[in-house]
Design an enzyme around this catalytic site. Structure first.
Site, PDB file in Angstrom:
ATOM      1  CD  GLU A 170      36.819  45.341  51.056  1.00  0.00           C
ATOM      2  OE1 GLU A 170      35.577  45.306  51.121  1.00  0.00           O
ATOM      3  OE2 GLU A 170      37.698  44.525  50.414  1.00  0.00           O
TER       4      GLU A 170
ATOM      5  CG  ASN B 266      43.319  43.268  53.982  1.00  0.00           C
ATOM      6  OD1 ASN B 266      44.427  42.952  53.540  1.00  0.00           O
ATOM      7  ND2 ASN B 266      42.154  42.384  53.531  1.00  0.00           N
TER       8      ASN B 266
ATOM      9  CG  HIS C 268      41.483  42.141  44.698  1.00  0.00           C
ATOM     10  ND1 HIS C 268      41.326  40.653  44.538  1.00  0.00           N
ATOM     11  CD2 HIS C 268      41.234  42.416  46.021  1.00  0.00           C
ATOM     12  CE1 HIS C 268      41.222  40.090  45.855  1.00  0.00           C
ATOM     13  NE2 HIS C 268      40.824  40.955  46.529  1.00  0.00           N
TER      14      HIS C 268
ATOM     15  CD  GLU D 210      41.431  39.845  50.120  1.00  0.00           C
ATOM     16  OE1 GLU D 210      40.892  40.284  48.965  1.00  0.00           O
ATOM     17  OE2 GLU D 210      41.348  40.193  51.214  1.00  0.00           O
TER      18      GLU D 210
ATOM     19  CG  ASP E 121      42.781  38.608  42.213  1.00  0.00           C
ATOM     20  OD1 ASP E 121      42.570  39.872  42.186  1.00  0.00           O
ATOM     21  OD2 ASP E 121      41.513  37.869  42.735  1.00  0.00           O
TER      22      ASP E 121
HETATM   23  C1  XIL Z   1      35.493  37.454  48.101  1.00  0.00           C
HETATM   24  C2  XIL Z   1      35.707  36.132  48.032  1.00  0.00           C
HETATM   25  O1  XIL Z   1      36.814  35.517  47.055  1.00  0.00           O
HETATM   26  C3  XIL Z   1      34.278  35.385  47.412  1.00  0.00           C
HETATM   27  O2  XIL Z   1      34.276  33.833  47.304  1.00  0.00           O
HETATM   28  C4  XIL Z   1      32.964  36.128  47.993  1.00  0.00           C
HETATM   29  O3  XIL Z   1      31.779  35.473  47.138  1.00  0.00           O
HETATM   30  C5  XIL Z   1      33.153  37.479  47.943  1.00  0.00           C
HETATM   31  O4  XIL Z   1      34.226  37.923  48.644  1.00  0.00           O
HETATM   32  N1  XIL Z   1      38.133  41.793  49.425  1.00  0.00           N
HETATM   33  C6  XIL Z   1      38.085  40.805  50.309  1.00  0.00           C
HETATM   34  C7  XIL Z   1      37.802  39.421  50.198  1.00  0.00           C
HETATM   35  O5  XIL Z   1      38.531  41.253  51.448  1.00  0.00           O
HETATM   36  O6  XIL Z   1      37.255  38.847  51.477  1.00  0.00           O
HETATM   37  C8  XIL Z   1      36.841  39.183  48.918  1.00  0.00           C
HETATM   38  O7  XIL Z   1      36.639  37.846  48.903  1.00  0.00           O
HETATM   39  C9  XIL Z   1      37.533  39.838  47.826  1.00  0.00           C
HETATM   40  C10 XIL Z   1      37.658  41.298  48.107  1.00  0.00           C
END
Ligand code: XIL
Length: 390
Positions: free
Chosen positions: A176, A219, A255, A284, A286
């Site tokens: 990020e 990422n 996400h 990641e 979802d």
């Molecule tokens: C999130 C985790 O899922 C949580 O448990 C934590 O409290 C905060 O981070 N992008 C990312 C991840 O790269 O590391 C993040 O994970 C979600 C967004």
């Protein structure tokens, strides 16, 4: 409402190798009758595609009313072992978890995931070495000279990547680093703010020195489609590659939310990073929705969620550079979504009770369809009718 009773881990980790193409499959664990050997995402994934999951623990789980998921919840561990061929520590390799102080490394939780992955024939995606978030206060609030900060980062990357050399196949080195407009996070990211953008290349070089075999990724979220943020990565990576910096991959977090739609240019975006010679990955995924705590999604939300999961998986399956597809959460109980986005949830393909939702069936039959001759098999899969309209 969180209803599932969490069974505590009594024995050791369940060894249950389900790597696609692996010669011998161990018998499924007796206490997880739903996970028959052929009936998992891992088992139906085509060769060459890793199916990943986040190993839940740390982060928001620290304040939850259940024990640490990865180390405590045996049915959940069985699910991780059976469904996935790749694991990403959800929080356990972040700076605030690994580094209680400048002089200490706390590797126990990360070691446990790497050991578990090895026992189960899975690879690990290390996450993450260079980020603006989840850094310890001793780092963010410390008063260090530039030379000291540089040394702190170098030591961290060398020590962490070096410890897992040969055991963590992929590293999400930098996470990020751009905002949504495509500007570097020059204020939020301590490394870029204090040491300048050149430090990004150093982070990759140091990771490569510590493990020359590891595949090194950028990422980010909101980089799924062709947009200014994805363009910024595309431009930066070309510059870095031209300078010989060891960047190997681009990870799209993905996400998503049913209320936001998805960007249909994902295939083109994956393809342009692939054309640079990079490995690409969904890291990641979802798909959240607006939903009251404990409520059921509407049929429309379910249909939308299924379509989103299918679109992202199909985009990865059809792009030869896309080598792994990781889900951020293998249970709504442990999903970060309700904790982070008020009024939103139901974002994973498993309910809070680890029951498979129709999104799971969509993923499974989409994977099956991608096998040679798989379309017919998918259509005859016992679960097919449950997740596809006729
Ligand atoms: C999130 C985790 O899922 C949580 O448990 C934590 O409290 C905060 O981070 N992008 C990312 C991840 O790269 O590391 C993040 O994970 C979600 C967004």
């Amino acid at each position: 409402m969180r209803t599932r009773t969490i069974s505590m881990l009594v024995g050791g980790a369940t060894a249950f190798a389900l790597l696609a193409g692996s010669p011998a499959l161990a018998a499924p664990p007796a206490h997880a009758p739903g996970l028959a050997a052929k009936d998992t995402l891992a088992a139906v994934a085509p060769d060459g595609l890793r199916i990943g999951g986040a190993a839940a623990g740390g982060g928001h789980h620290g304040a939850a009313d259940y024990p640490d998921p990865f180390t405590s919840d045996e049915p959940y561990r069985d699910l991780l072992a059976a469904e996935f061929t790749s694991l990403t520590p959800e929080n356990q390799m972040k700076w605030d978890h690994l580094r209680p102080s400048r002089d200490e490394f706390a590797f126990d939780d990360a070691d446990a995931i790497v050991d578990f992955a090895e026992e189960n024939g899975q690879i690990v995606r290390g996450h993450t070495l260079f980020w603006h978030s989840q850094n310890p206060a001793w780092l963010e609030d410390g008063d260090y000279s530039d030379a000291e900060l540089r040394e702190i980062l170098h030591e961290h990357i060398s020590t962490v990547v070096g410890r897992y050399a040969g055991r963590v196949a992929h590293w999400e080195v930098a996470n990020e680093i751009f905002d949504d407009a495509g500007n570097l996070r020059t204020e939020e990211n301590i490394w870029i703010r204090e040491l300048g953008p050149e430090i990004i290349a150093d982070a990759f070089r140091w990771a490569h020195e510590a493990d020359p075999e590891a595949v090194l990724f950028f990422n980010d979220y909101n980089v799924e489609g062709l947009n200014p943020k994805a363009d910024a990565y595309y431009a930066l990576i070309q510059d870095l590659l031209a300078d010989g910096v060891p960047v190997d991959g681009m990870g799209l977090q993905s996400h998503l939310g049913t209320m936001y739609g998805y960007d249909p240019t994902l295939p083109e975006n994956l393809a342009r990073f692939g054309a640079l010679g990079l490995e690409t990955a969904i890291t990641e995924l979802d798909v959240r929705m607006e939903i009251a705590d404990g409520a059921e999604p509407t049929p429309e939300q379910v249909a939308d969620q299924n379509e989103f999961f299918e679109f992202v998986l199909t985009s990865c399956l059809e792009e030869s550079s896309c080598g792994s597809f990781t889900l951020w959460g293998a249970s709504d109980l442990y999903s970060w979504v309700p904790n982070t986005f008020e009024g939103q949830g139901s974002a994973t393909p498993w309910t809070e009770d680890l029951e498979r939702k129709s999104a799971y069936c969509v993923l499974q039959t989409t994977l099956l369809s991608a096998q040679p001759g798989g379309e017919a098999r998918a259509a005859h899969h016992p679960a097919y009718a449950g997740c596809r309209a006729a």
